[in-house]
Every structure is written in C-alpha cells, then in structure tokens.
Design an enzyme around this catalytic site. Structure first.
Site, short mmCIF file in Angstrom:
data_model
loop_
_atom_site.label_atom_id
_atom_site.label_comp_id
_atom_site.label_asym_id
_atom_site.label_seq_id
_atom_site.Cartn_x
_atom_site.Cartn_y
_atom_site.Cartn_z
N HIS A 142 -5.83 -0.69 11.64
CA HIS A 142 -5.17 -1.77 10.19
C HIS A 142 -5.93 -2.78 10.00
CE1 HIS A 142 -2.22 -2.20 7.42
NE2 HIS A 142 -1.45 -3.53 7.68
N GLN A 165 0.67 -1.35 -0.09
CA GLN A 165 0.07 -0.15 0.36
C GLN A 165 1.09 1.36 0.20
OE1 GLN A 165 -1.55 -0.78 3.89
NE2 GLN A 165 -1.62 1.47 3.92
N CYS A 186 -4.69 0.53 3.77
CA CYS A 186 -5.29 -0.97 3.58
C CYS A 186 -6.43 -1.24 3.89
CB CYS A 186 -4.61 -0.66 5.92
SG CYS A 186 -5.49 -0.05 6.02
#
Length: 416
Positions: free
Chosen positions: A277, A132, A138
């Site tokens: 995340h 990424q 994410c």
C-alpha cells in the site's frame, strides 16, 4: 498474600476487557450489533450472503476486541473493512512491488537540521483526505500526496492534483492501473510529458482506469515542473530529514490489524514483510509519523494514521519513500489555492481521551469510547455514561425499549 495478588490480577484483566468482548459472548447480542453495523454502513445482503458476511464481521469484531485489550496507545474499531472478504480488502490496496527493492542507503549530503516537530496539516498545506474506493490505485494517491507541499513551496499555492491522470496514463497500453502500480512511475510519466499534471478539478477521479486524456487537460503544474524523483534512504532518520522539507510518498504493508485502526499511535506486530500500500507521510512529532491514507475520512483518525517513532518495523514504512524533483518555471500560479484539510492533530503527542458526560451513572463495560455510541446496543446496554444514555430526558424516563434498573441506570430489561 497470594490470594490478594490473584484477585488483583483478575481485576486488572477484567478492567482491560474491551466492550466488544462481552457482546461477542452472546450470539443474540452479536447479531444485534451486526444489525446496527449494517445500518450504519448502509449494507443489505441476501440471506445466503448475509450469513457469510456475519461470520466475517464476527471474526473482525474479535480482532478489534483483542487489539484494544493489548493496552497500547492505538484504538481499534469496526469500519467498512469489517465485513469484507480478503479478496475485497485487496482491492483497497494496489502497490505492485514486483521488481522493486527497498531504497539504497545514501550518504547524507545536507547539513539541514530537522526541527523536533513538523505537521504539514497544521500549516494548512495538506488537501482533504480522498477515497480511492475499490480500485487498487493507492500508488497514484501516494505520488500526488508527495507533490502537494513541495509544489506549494515553489508556488505558494496548495493544489489538489489529479490521481486520475496517473491512473489513466502511466500504464496505458500495458495494464489496468486499478491492478496496481508504483508511485515513482508517476513522476517518470510527468517528466516524460513536460513535467505536467492536471488538477483534480480538471481531471476528476472515477475509481476506474480509462483512456489517457493528459494531453487534452490543462496542466496545473504552472510554477514548477516535475523532473523525476528522489529516493530517501531507508531509515527513520533519513525519512524525518526529508519530511521536514515536504510531504513524502511512502509505502508499507497493510494488515487486517491495521485496517481496523481508529486512532492513537500504532505499532503493528503482525506484518510479514511485503509492502502492499502507498500513502503520504505529512508530518511528524517526537512520538509519531503522521500519514494521510486514501480510504476516505470515515476510516481511521478522520482518514489519517499515526505510526510510532523509534519502532524499527512499522511494516516497512521507511524503506520505499520518495518525493518529486521540481524545476521552477519562473511563472506565477495565479489560481487560488485548493482547500486544505481541517484536520489538526495535537502537537504535544497526547491522545486525548473521549469525553465522559453525565457523572451520575457508570458504563457497564470498560474501555467505552464515543465512537461506539453509533451502535445502539453498545450505547444503551454497555456504555451509558460515555454515550449519555443514563437518563431519558427531563422527566426522568428511560429511552424507548429500556427500563430503569435497581442501580438507577437505564438498560434493556434483560440486562438489569
């Protein structure tokens, strides 16, 4: 007897000391390691910034040494996070949990019995690890990863789908997708747009939010359309049950400890309780849950990480999982499958030790591992056996810049 016990305890403590610990005691050796690190990571800084980066590096090296000395299954190492500021580290995350609670409990409705082990990587049904970059996207990678094996189950084709379409389109006109998002919003976007999603080949990832081009890109959802998502009950058992039928979009809390992960089975005790995340769960065994990250193949275990089974915390790993609902179209996807990762973790739960070549000499440091060998001063001064630095070749000469010490091992002169 007491003296004997003290000696044994001291010996055990020394044996557990990480290779970094000895280096960090010496400012000169620490600077030397920092130089090797910058060379490996292709980093160059102006003098004022370099001093700041060195302090960050030294702090993270101390964290790595301490983590390795704790004696768990997981192994930690230096990587691109080791010289980043906290603000820079945040850019590699991107889960926006605002307004989202952990998934509600559901009554199990399936009589399906999950097998003891299921590693989708080992069946060739997981695409290669992606990166990424420093865009907080994410959430798009977690959503796309949760789609891969399930689309294959319908179409028979492994497809690398486009994170960039979600990044550009899900929050268009609302905010920059690199500032964070939520994976389930991706599935909602697809549902509202006919169940579509482009392939990576047609809609390439750029590490930045751009204008939405979804309507102008070919739809790669040929054999099935996305029709929303299913939330998974926030328990390990429910996640394993869901994971047995396909990959999952999952979320958890990344810590500084986690960022320095190298391999093995991790139990992170440093979490504070807030997820930040999104990633993809791609399999499990009786000992671990296998997760595919989006930080490239140089991070972790070739881009993957193993979370411990039977560990209640796991930084919230099982609390926000979901996967897309698919509706078959009756059409055949005739495009060849995209390439799968060649990463194949062991199915016997074992973490295999690094090879230890050249039995004629010894490592000066304990806990040497082959991944330390890329740092010259560790390889030549501390881990000669592990890094095959004992001899200089057939003529018996030591490597350049070293001499043969009285114990027969090649080292820099000041280390003899």
């Amino acid at each position: 007897m007491k003296i004997f016990l003290v000696i044994c305890l001291v010996a055990a403590s020394l044996a557990a000391e990480d290779v970094l610990r000895g280096i960090l005691r010496s400012p000169k050796e620490t600077l030397k390691l920092y130089g090797d690190f910058k060379s490996q990571e292709h980093l160059k800084f102006l003098a004022s910034e370099d001093r700041m980066r060195f302090r960050l590096f030294r702090s993270n090296a101390q964290l790595v040494a301490q983590a390795n000395e704790e004696g768990g299954s997981a192994v930690f190492g230096l990587n691109f996070f080791s010289a980043l500021t906290e603000d820079e580290k945040q850019q590699y995350l991107g889960l926006n949990v605002t307004g989202h609670d952990e998934n509600p409990m559901h009554v199990a409705s399936s009589s399906f019995s999950a097998p003891e082990k299921k590693l989708w990587t080992n069946e060739g049904l997981v695409t290669a690890v992606k990166n990424q970059g420093s865009c907080g996207s994410c959430w798009t990678f977690g959503a796309v990863g949760g789609l891969e094996t399930r689309y294959h189950g319908v179409s028979g084709k492994l497809r690398s789908f486009a994170e960039q379409e979600y990044l550009d389109c899900v929050y268009e006109g609302q905010r920059n997708g690199c500032n964070g998002g939520w994976p389930d919003n991706c599935y909602d976007y697809s549902k509202k747009n006919g169940g579509r999603l482009a392939s990576t080949a047609d809609y390439v990832y750029t590490q930045k939010d751009g204008s939405c081009k979804g309507s102008s890109k070919p739809d790669a959802m040929v054999a099935a359309k996305i029709n929303g998502y299913t939330s998974v009950s926030p328990t390990e058992a429910a996640n394993i049950q869901a994971l047995a039928s396909g990959s999952l979009s999952v979320a958890f809390e990344v810590t500084n400890y986690f960022q320095q992960y190298r391999n093995g089975i991790i139990k992170d005790t440093t979490c504070t309780g807030r997820p930040n995340h999104a990633v993809t769960a791609v399999g499990y065994t009786s000992k671990f849950v296998l997760v595919k990250n989006s930080w490239g193949g140089s991070w972790g275990d070739r881009g993957f990480v193993k979370f411990a089974r039977g560990y209640p915390s796991n930084c919230g790993l099982f609390k926000y999982s979901s996967y897309p609902k698919l509706v078959t179209t009756g059409q055949s996807d005739n495009t060849p499958s995209d390439k799968a990762t060649d990463y194949r973790p062991s199915e016997d739960d074992d973490v295999k030790p690094d090879p230890q070549p050249n039995p004629d000499c010894k490592d000066r440091a304990s806990n040497c591992r082959s991944d330390w060998c890329k740092y010259a001063n560790i390889a030549e001064d501390y881990c000669q056996k592990t890094c095959n630095k004992c001899d200089g070749g057939d003529d018996g000469e030591c490597p350049s810049g070293t001499i043969r010490c009285s114990d027969g091992v090649c080292r820099h002169e000041h280390m003899c």
